[in-house]
Design a protein around this motif. Structure first.
Motif, PDB file in Angstrom:
ATOM      1  N   LEU A   1       0.830  -1.206   0.000  1.00 26.20           N
ATOM      2  CA  LEU A   1       0.000   0.000   0.000  1.00 26.20           C
ATOM      3  C   LEU A   1       0.864   1.255   0.000  1.00 26.20           C
ATOM      4  CD1 LEU A   1      -2.838   1.234   0.159  1.00 26.20           C
ATOM      5  CD2 LEU A   1      -2.683   1.068   2.652  1.00 26.20           C
ATOM      6  N   LEU A   2       1.889   1.272   0.849  1.00 29.81           N
ATOM      7  CA  LEU A   2       2.785   2.426   0.900  1.00 29.81           C
ATOM      8  C   LEU A   2       3.545   2.593  -0.412  1.00 29.81           C
ATOM      9  CD1 LEU A   2       4.079   4.705   2.524  1.00 29.81           C
ATOM     10  CD2 LEU A   2       5.721   3.049   3.413  1.00 29.81           C
ATOM     11  N   SER A   3       3.958   1.486  -1.018  1.00 30.62           N
ATOM     12  CA  SER A   3       4.683   1.556  -2.287  1.00 30.62           C
ATOM     13  C   SER A   3       3.813   2.149  -3.389  1.00 30.62           C
ATOM     14  CB  SER A   3       5.164   0.162  -2.692  1.00 30.62           C
ATOM     15  OG  SER A   3       6.043  -0.378  -1.722  1.00 30.62           O
ATOM     16  N   MET A   4       2.551   1.760  -3.439  1.00 27.18           N
ATOM     17  CA  MET A   4       1.653   2.281  -4.464  1.00 27.18           C
ATOM     18  C   MET A   4       1.309   3.744  -4.208  1.00 27.18           C
ATOM     19  SD  MET A   4      -0.900  -0.891  -5.379  1.00 27.18           S
ATOM     20  CE  MET A   4      -1.491   0.000  -6.812  1.00 27.18           C
ATOM     21  N   LEU A   5       1.088   4.084  -2.952  1.00 29.50           N
ATOM     22  CA  LEU A   5       0.755   5.475  -2.633  1.00 29.50           C
ATOM     23  C   LEU A   5       1.915   6.412  -2.949  1.00 29.50           C
ATOM     24  CD1 LEU A   5      -1.097   5.072   0.787  1.00 29.50           C
ATOM     25  CD2 LEU A   5      -2.100   5.885  -1.358  1.00 29.50           C
ATOM     26  N   SER A   6       3.136   5.979  -2.626  1.00 36.83           N
ATOM     27  CA  SER A   6       4.300   6.845  -2.807  1.00 36.83           C
ATOM     28  C   SER A   6       4.756   6.935  -4.260  1.00 36.83           C
ATOM     29  CB  SER A   6       5.456   6.346  -1.929  1.00 36.83           C
ATOM     30  OG  SER A   6       5.830   5.034  -2.306  1.00 36.83           O
ATOM     31  N   SER A   7       4.185   6.139  -5.123  1.00 37.18           N
ATOM     32  CA  SER A   7       4.587   6.175  -6.530  1.00 37.18           C
ATOM     33  C   SER A   7       3.472   6.685  -7.428  1.00 37.18           C
ATOM     34  CB  SER A   7       5.028   4.773  -6.990  1.00 37.18           C
ATOM     35  OG  SER A   7       3.989   3.834  -6.810  1.00 37.18           O
ATOM     36  N   ALA A   8       2.309   6.071  -7.369  1.00 37.47           N
ATOM     37  CA  ALA A   8       1.233   6.424  -8.297  1.00 37.47           C
ATOM     38  C   ALA A   8       0.672   7.820  -8.029  1.00 37.47           C
ATOM     39  CB  ALA A   8       0.109   5.379  -8.213  1.00 37.47           C
ATOM     40  N   ILE A   9       0.526   8.193  -6.759  1.00 35.96           N
ATOM     41  CA  ILE A   9      -0.100   9.478  -6.440  1.00 35.96           C
ATOM     42  C   ILE A   9       0.755  10.673  -6.889  1.00 35.96           C
ATOM     43  CG2 ILE A   9      -0.941  10.949  -4.580  1.00 35.96           C
ATOM     44  CD1 ILE A   9      -2.779   8.662  -5.232  1.00 35.96           C
ATOM     45  N   PRO A  10       2.015  10.787  -6.429  1.00 37.01           N
ATOM     46  CA  PRO A  10       2.787  11.969  -6.852  1.00 37.01           C
ATOM     47  C   PRO A  10       3.055  12.016  -8.346  1.00 37.01           C
ATOM     48  CG  PRO A  10       4.183  10.412  -5.676  1.00 37.01           C
ATOM     49  CD  PRO A  10       2.788   9.939  -5.498  1.00 37.01           C
ATOM     50  N   VAL A  11       3.341  10.875  -8.967  1.00 38.84           N
ATOM     51  CA  VAL A  11       3.621  10.874 -10.405  1.00 38.84           C
ATOM     52  C   VAL A  11       2.377  11.267 -11.189  1.00 38.84           C
ATOM     53  CG1 VAL A  11       4.249   9.426 -12.375  1.00 38.84           C
ATOM     54  CG2 VAL A  11       5.495   9.211 -10.228  1.00 38.84           C
ATOM     55  N   SER A  12       1.211  10.766 -10.794  1.00 35.79           N
ATOM     56  CA  SER A  12      -0.023  11.094 -11.517  1.00 35.79           C
ATOM     57  C   SER A  12      -0.391  12.567 -11.360  1.00 35.79           C
ATOM     58  CB  SER A  12      -1.172  10.208 -11.036  1.00 35.79           C
ATOM     59  OG  SER A  12      -1.403  10.387  -9.646  1.00 35.79           O
ATOM     60  N   ILE A  13      -0.203  13.114 -10.164  1.00 33.22           N
ATOM     61  CA  ILE A  13      -0.533  14.533  -9.943  1.00 33.22           C
ATOM     62  C   ILE A  13       0.405  15.436 -10.745  1.00 33.22           C
ATOM     63  CG2 ILE A  13      -0.566  16.383  -8.234  1.00 33.22           C
ATOM     64  CD1 ILE A  13      -1.534  14.346  -6.185  1.00 33.22           C
ATOM     65  N   LEU A  14       1.705  15.218 -10.621  1.00 33.55           N
ATOM     66  CA  LEU A  14       2.671  16.058 -11.327  1.00 33.55           C
ATOM     67  C   LEU A  14       2.559  15.866 -12.842  1.00 33.55           C
ATOM     68  CD1 LEU A  14       5.800  15.571  -9.027  1.00 33.55           C
ATOM     69  CD2 LEU A  14       4.281  17.565  -9.154  1.00 33.55           C
ATOM     70  N   GLY A  15       2.353  14.627 -13.267  1.00 34.71           N
ATOM     71  CA  GLY A  15       2.252  14.375 -14.700  1.00 34.71           C
ATOM     72  C   GLY A  15       1.020  14.991 -15.311  1.00 34.71           C
ATOM     73  N   THR A  16      -0.130  14.857 -14.634  1.00 36.56           N
ATOM     74  CA  THR A  16      -1.368  15.431 -15.171  1.00 36.56           C
ATOM     75  C   THR A  16      -1.314  16.953 -15.191  1.00 36.56           C
ATOM     76  OG1 THR A  16      -2.569  13.537 -14.257  1.00 36.56           O
ATOM     77  CG2 THR A  16      -3.874  15.416 -14.972  1.00 36.56           C
ATOM     78  N   ARG A  17      -0.733  17.540 -14.158  1.00 35.93           N
ATOM     79  CA  ARG A  17      -0.704  19.008 -14.082  1.00 35.93           C
ATOM     80  C   ARG A  17       0.318  19.618 -15.024  1.00 35.93           C
ATOM     81  NH1 ARG A  17      -0.711  23.254 -15.042  1.00 35.93           N
ATOM     82  NH2 ARG A  17      -0.845  25.168 -13.788  1.00 35.93           N
ATOM     83  N   PHE A  18       1.545  19.097 -15.050  1.00 35.78           N
ATOM     84  CA  PHE A  18       2.608  19.770 -15.787  1.00 35.78           C
ATOM     85  C   PHE A  18       2.910  19.113 -17.140  1.00 35.78           C
ATOM     86  CE2 PHE A  18       3.422  20.712 -11.271  1.00 35.78           C
ATOM     87  CZ  PHE A  18       3.374  22.099 -11.319  1.00 35.78           C
ATOM     88  N   ALA A  19       3.021  17.787 -17.170  1.00 36.07           N
ATOM     89  CA  ALA A  19       3.347  17.137 -18.438  1.00 36.07           C
ATOM     90  C   ALA A  19       2.171  17.152 -19.401  1.00 36.07           C
ATOM     91  CB  ALA A  19       3.796  15.685 -18.185  1.00 36.07           C
ATOM     92  N   MET A  20       0.950  16.989 -18.875  1.00 34.50           N
ATOM     93  CA  MET A  20      -0.227  16.972 -19.728  1.00 34.50           C
ATOM     94  C   MET A  20      -0.937  18.319 -19.767  1.00 34.50           C
ATOM     95  SD  MET A  20      -1.663  13.185 -18.650  1.00 34.50           S
ATOM     96  CE  MET A  20      -2.981  13.206 -19.850  1.00 34.50           C
ATOM     97  N   GLY A  21      -0.618  19.219 -18.847  1.00 40.12           N
ATOM     98  CA  GLY A  21      -1.106  20.591 -18.907  1.00 40.12           C
ATOM     99  C   GLY A  21      -2.533  20.809 -18.454  1.00 40.12           C
ATOM    100  N   TYR A  22      -3.060  19.934 -17.585  1.00 42.05           N
ATOM    101  CA  TYR A  22      -4.436  20.111 -17.114  1.00 42.05           C
ATOM    102  C   TYR A  22      -4.451  20.974 -15.857  1.00 42.05           C
ATOM    103  CZ  TYR A  22      -6.281  16.602 -20.307  1.00 42.05           C
ATOM    104  OH  TYR A  22      -6.658  15.913 -21.429  1.00 42.05           O
ATOM    105  N   ASP A  23      -5.360  21.959 -15.850  1.00 40.76           N
ATOM    106  CA  ASP A  23      -5.518  22.844 -14.712  1.00 40.76           C
ATOM    107  C   ASP A  23      -7.021  23.064 -14.478  1.00 40.76           C
ATOM    108  OD1 ASP A  23      -5.027  24.540 -12.612  1.00 40.76           O
ATOM    109  OD2 ASP A  23      -4.581  26.292 -13.877  1.00 40.76           O
ATOM    110  N   PRO A  24      -7.562  22.536 -13.385  1.00 42.65           N
ATOM    111  CA  PRO A  24      -6.895  21.827 -12.295  1.00 42.65           C
ATOM    112  C   PRO A  24      -6.505  20.401 -12.707  1.00 42.65           C
ATOM    113  CG  PRO A  24      -9.252  21.848 -11.918  1.00 42.65           C
ATOM    114  CD  PRO A  24      -9.008  22.706 -13.122  1.00 42.65           C
ATOM    115  N   TRP A  25      -5.541  19.850 -11.973  1.00 43.21           N
ATOM    116  CA  TRP A  25      -5.021  18.539 -12.335  1.00 43.21           C
ATOM    117  C   TRP A  25      -5.993  17.408 -12.061  1.00 43.21           C
ATOM    118  CZ3 TRP A  25      -5.146  15.306  -8.214  1.00 43.21           C
ATOM    119  CH2 TRP A  25      -5.114  15.887  -6.942  1.00 43.21           C
ATOM    120  N   TRP A  26      -6.983  17.637 -11.181  1.00 42.61           N
ATOM    121  CA  TRP A  26      -7.884  16.560 -10.768  1.00 42.61           C
ATOM    122  C   TRP A  26      -9.087  16.400 -11.691  1.00 42.61           C
ATOM    123  CZ3 TRP A  26     -12.512  18.809 -10.116  1.00 42.61           C
ATOM    124  CH2 TRP A  26     -12.560  20.149  -9.704  1.00 42.61           C
ATOM    125  N   GLN A  27      -9.071  16.983 -12.863  1.00 44.71           N
ATOM    126  CA  GLN A  27     -10.199  16.795 -13.779  1.00 44.71           C
ATOM    127  C   GLN A  27     -10.430  15.294 -13.993  1.00 44.71           C
ATOM    128  OE1 GLN A  27     -10.157  19.243 -17.343  1.00 44.71           O
ATOM    129  NE2 GLN A  27      -8.820  20.736 -16.333  1.00 44.71           N
TER     130      GLN A  27
END
Length: 309
Positions: A109-135
């Motif tokens: 659980l800790l491994s998935m939380l520490s990898s999928a969550i930050p990468v998905s947030i940063l990737g959606t917001r900056f690499a994919m350019g969505y604002d807000p990132w949680w669309q």
């Protein structure tokens, strides 16, 4: 300009699929089941069970995600994300892993939380350019793909660690006997485990676009996106997957080594188990008790009768 095939500027319009189309697609799976029966592979029941799960799970997911997309709420997105990670952890520990260790559930659980969550947030917001990132239409598919790939990386890395600690116990103990820390003793097997966990992603990036057209790009094209935009989207997704799998594998490998070899530099075999997960062992015991209560012969009775005849 629309042509006779219903496409616009060479991009096909989204297809409208019915249950008839699903039934036609199922015929291809029935071919696999028939081949399994013909060659006596013993996979026909597993194939049909997996197909039934696939239909049921995707139907439920489609229904739930449609409601989440309509609400457009960050809390609904957070709830779906937590559910995906929780289900991914359960699938990893209960179904995917042949060997398990103590505290495996919180470690995964800790491994998935520490990898999928930050990468998905940063990737959606900056690499994919969505604002807000949680669309919802952007974030949920990304975090879902990351969870699926991190499961594979975690299973490969933890399985490799547990196997190598058992098979190369003498080498690990030699490091420890000469005063090495548990991290120094586990470094060779941890390195091999990380290589194994990251190799599928590296191979996939090597052949993508040259030999295979990945699912995300195919879905984007069929959904009406231009081929150029679909290709760029797939590039970003692959880079996010590589980062998430690496973080998950590193975290899972470190936690596994810390549990299998304790702070006193001892290999703890009693913390490792093989075979079915506890939930399936409990299910079998309950089923056996029900059979006995209904008067059906159990396994022990069968063995006695077979031995006496």
């Amino acid at each position: 300009m629309n042509n006779l095939n219903g496409s616009k500027d060479g991009v096909p319009e989204p297809a409208h699929l019915t249950w008839v189309n699903i039934a036609i697609g199922l015929l291809f799976l029935l071919l696999d089941a028939s081949l399994s029966i013909f060659f006596q592979l013993g996979l026909s029941v597993s194939l049909l069970t997996a197909a039934a799960r696939c239909v049921l799970q995707l139907t439920v997911m489609g229904f739930v995600l449609q409601r989440v997309f309509e609400t457009n709420s960050p809390w609904a997105v957070a709830g779906i994300t937590c559910l995906l990670i929780l289900l991914g952890t359960i699938e990893t520990v209960v179904n995917k892993s042949k060997r398990r260790f103590q505290y495996m559930f919180p470690s995964v659980l800790l491994s998935m939380l520490s990898s999928a969550i930050p990468v998905s947030i940063l990737g959606t917001r900056f690499a994919m350019g969505y604002d807000p990132w949680w669309q919802p239409a952007a974030y949920i598919p990304v975090v879902g793909m990351l969870c699926g790939n991190t499961i594979s990386a975690i299973v490969v890395s933890t399985t490799s660690i547990l196997r190598d600690v058992k098979d190369n116990r003498d080498k690990v103990e030699m490091y420890l006997a000469f005063g090495g820390s548990r991290w120094e003793a586990c470094k060779p097997i941890a390195t091999d485990a990380l290589r194994l966990a990251l190799t599928p992603t590296l191979n996939q990036m090597s052949v993508i676009g040259l030999i295979s057209i990945p699912g995300m790009m195919t879905g984007a094209i069929l959904g009406g996106s231009s081929v150029e935009q679909a290709a760029r989207l797939q590039m970003v997704i692959m880079f996010l997957i590589s980062a998430a799998t690496a973080l998950a594998a590193i975290m899972a490998t470190g936690l596994t080594c810390a549990i299998v070899v304790d702070e006193e530099q001892r290999i703890r075999d009693e913390r490792v188990s093989e075979g079915k997960a506890a939930i399936w062992v409990g299910r079998d015991k309950v089923a056996e008790a029900i059979k006995k209560g209904l008067g059906f012969p159990g396994k022990a009775r069968h063995r006695v009768e077979n031995g006496s005849t």
